[in-house]
Design an enzyme around this catalytic site. Structure first.
Site, PDB file in Angstrom:
ATOM      1  N   HIS A  59     -16.476 -27.631 -10.285  1.00 28.62           N
ATOM      2  CA  HIS A  59     -17.537 -28.449 -10.885  1.00 28.62           C
ATOM      3  C   HIS A  59     -18.817 -27.631 -11.027  1.00 28.62           C
ATOM      4  CE1 HIS A  59     -19.342 -32.757 -11.191  1.00 28.62           C
ATOM      5  NE2 HIS A  59     -20.053 -31.892 -11.904  1.00 28.62           N
ATOM      6  N   ASN A  93     -20.858 -30.814 -20.717  1.00 25.60           N
ATOM      7  CA  ASN A  93     -22.133 -31.358 -21.215  1.00 25.60           C
ATOM      8  C   ASN A  93     -23.080 -30.267 -21.694  1.00 25.60           C
ATOM      9  OD1 ASN A  93     -22.646 -30.431 -18.589  1.00 25.60           O
ATOM     10  ND2 ASN A  93     -24.188 -32.000 -18.191  1.00 25.60           N
ATOM     11  N   ASP A 150     -18.686 -35.705 -17.488  1.00 20.23           N
ATOM     12  CA  ASP A 150     -19.579 -35.577 -16.337  1.00 20.23           C
ATOM     13  C   ASP A 150     -21.047 -35.559 -16.753  1.00 20.23           C
ATOM     14  OD1 ASP A 150     -20.285 -35.089 -13.551  1.00 20.23           O
ATOM     15  OD2 ASP A 150     -20.927 -33.144 -14.304  1.00 20.23           O
ATOM     16  N   HIS A 177     -17.707 -39.227 -13.483  1.00 21.64           N
ATOM     17  CA  HIS A 177     -19.034 -39.351 -12.865  1.00 21.64           C
ATOM     18  C   HIS A 177     -19.310 -40.841 -12.720  1.00 21.64           C
ATOM     19  CE1 HIS A 177     -23.476 -38.024 -12.712  1.00 21.64           C
ATOM     20  NE2 HIS A 177     -23.483 -39.331 -12.542  1.00 21.64           N
ATOM     21  N   HIS A 230     -18.128 -35.869  -7.122  1.00 21.39           N
ATOM     22  CA  HIS A 230     -19.295 -35.916  -6.228  1.00 21.39           C
ATOM     23  C   HIS A 230     -19.628 -37.307  -5.673  1.00 21.39           C
ATOM     24  CE1 HIS A 230     -21.110 -37.108 -10.004  1.00 21.39           C
ATOM     25  NE2 HIS A 230     -21.332 -35.880 -10.434  1.00 21.39           N
ATOM     26  N   ASN A 276     -28.133 -36.190  -9.297  1.00 24.12           N
ATOM     27  CA  ASN A 276     -27.284 -37.358  -9.550  1.00 24.12           C
ATOM     28  C   ASN A 276     -25.861 -37.067  -9.083  1.00 24.12           C
ATOM     29  OD1 ASN A 276     -29.530 -38.369 -10.926  1.00 24.12           O
ATOM     30  ND2 ASN A 276     -28.745 -37.769 -12.918  1.00 24.12           N
ATOM     31  N   ASP A 303     -21.125 -28.954  -8.032  1.00 27.05           N
ATOM     32  CA  ASP A 303     -21.946 -29.539  -9.098  1.00 27.05           C
ATOM     33  C   ASP A 303     -23.145 -28.631  -9.364  1.00 27.05           C
ATOM     34  OD1 ASP A 303     -22.891 -31.216 -11.089  1.00 27.05           O
ATOM     35  OD2 ASP A 303     -23.711 -32.709  -9.715  1.00 27.05           O
TER      36      ASP A 303
END
Length: 422
Positions: A59, A93, A150, A177, A230, A276, A303
């Site tokens: 991630h 993203n 995500d 997510h 996450h 987040n 992340d």
């Protein structure tokens, strides 16, 4: 050839834990034994050090294309190597979003230039629109390893069901997510500290665990594999455990920041601690640690979310983007907050940072064996280091700057080549 001498060789797959030598020839480990001699090999003295599989981080955000002022694939790869990570999975993203074969191929062409192994997800929906599912078959054939929107929760149950069916038809899975926007306030601030110190509605726990509950049950109905990204709430761990007991194909990851610290860090580190899902309470922190111990959570993933300093340096914290750079601190956070207090053994930590994430994706990684891949990290597990802004990443948005943490990466080897120190 590289000969690693006298290290404590730890392999989560075979459970090997012994002082031994490791001989590398080309991209393979050719021998693991005591007292190997090889005159022509470059020798690395690993006395007193841990020799483990290169870390696998499933991630990361490398921001290419479109946001390369934050990070790019090259600097992301350097950050990974500095953190002992030899395999990563990037999120989709970017700008444009990795929703089509052309964008995917451009990203993979850039990734192929790097010395570590870089894979990428494609998006579940076109440009994250939450409505139109992408062409899973074409994207998989072009090199995507899985699918995730995500950063953006998938709000439509109907679209999620369609995506699960498509994933099943293509023998893949979806990573999600989980933060329901309709139940959330200001993102990046846990609800408690948001109300008490900032006087607004923050990111609620129910926004996370209610969405997980919906998604794992739809996955159960469709007999699809869902990977929960996450997770951060105590209740989220319980929901995932319930679904697993029911027989649902559910896996889950936790980020190092969520097992290492709590929402109070926002008051000290400011925007660097805004992410987040947000940092939660001590109760939540201990619950995700219990999830790791019990096996409900099988993967630790960073992340890694780099941002430019100017974006994080704002007077109004609500205007700062969420996320932190994480690749270069993940191993140390695990050693400091999981192994040192006795929550996990070192072998168990390594399993969740190497073997388990590799197995999730079917990568030939995460283990040390003769004729296996020459992807390794060599580190001092007890040595302390001071975290500074001096990262290999373009970004330095870490709330752990100034902390003393256990664990110093001495060498990272990918495909039989020393990539750190480089």
């Amino acid at each position: 050839m590289i000969l690693i001498k006298n290290g404590r060789v730890m392999d989560p797959k075979s459970q090997r834990d012994q002082v031994a030598d490791v001989l590398i020839d080309g991209k393979q480990i050719v021998k693991i034994a005591s007292a190997i001699e090889c005159q022509e090999a470059q020798v690395i003295d690993a006395s007193g050090l841990i020799v483990a599989p290169g870390l696998v981080d499933i991630h990361v955000h490398f921001r290419e294309p479109g946001q390369t002022h934050k990070e790019d694939i090259h600097t992301g790869a350097l950050a990974a190597a500095a953190g002992g990570v030899t395999t990563v999975v990037m999120m989709a993203n970017t700008n444009p979003v990795i929703s089509d074969v052309e964008t995917l191929q451009e990203v993979l062409a850039s990734a192929a230039k790097e010395k570590i192994h870089i894979y990428t997800n494609a998006s579940v929906t076109q440009a994250f629109n939450g409505k139109d599912v992408t062409d899973f078959k074409a994207l998989l054939e072009a090199g995507a390893v899985s699918f995730s929107d995500d950063g953006i929760p998938l709000e439509s149950s109907k679209v999620l069901k369609e995506a699960f069916d498509l994933a099943n038809a293509n023998q893949t899975f979806i990573s999600l997510h989980e933060e329901d926007p309709q139940l959330n306030g200001v993102l990046g601030f846990n609800e408690g500290i948001a109300e008490e110190h900032f006087h607004f509605c923050g990111a609620t726990g129910v926004a996370e665990y209610s969405m997980i509950a919906r998604d794992v049950m739809i996955a159960y109905d469709r007999q699809a594999h869902v990977h929960i990204q996450h997770l951060s709430k105590a209740e989220s761990v319980q929901v995932v455990a319930f679904a697993q007991q029911l027989g649902a194909k559910v896996t889950a990851e936790v980020s190092p920041q969520h097992f290492s610290t709590t929402e109070d860090l926002l008051l000290i580190a400011g925007t660097s601690a805004k992410m987040n899902p947000p940092l939660r309470t001590q109760r939540d922190r201990l619950a995700v640690i219990e999830g790791l111990k019990s096996g409900v959570i099988t993967v630790i993933a960073t992340d890694h979310a780099p941002h430019h300093k100017d974006e994080k340096t704002v007077d109004d914290m609500t205007k700062a983007p969420s996320g932190m750079t994480g690749l270069e601190t993940s191993l140390s956070l695990g050693l400091t907050h999981l192994v040192e207090p006795g929550h996990l053994t070192l072998m168990s930590l390594l399993e969740k940072m190497t073997l388990n994430p590799a197995l999730l994706y079917g990568f030939d990684a995460g283990y040390l064996a003769e004729n296996g891949p020459a992807d390794l990290v060599i580190f001092a597990d007890k040595q302390e280091r001071l975290i500074t802004e001096n990262f290999a990443s373009k970004a330095s948005n870490s709330p752990f700057i100034g902390n003393k943490l256990k664990g110093v990466v001495k060498y990272t080897i990918a495909d039989g080549e020393v990539v750190y120190p480089n």
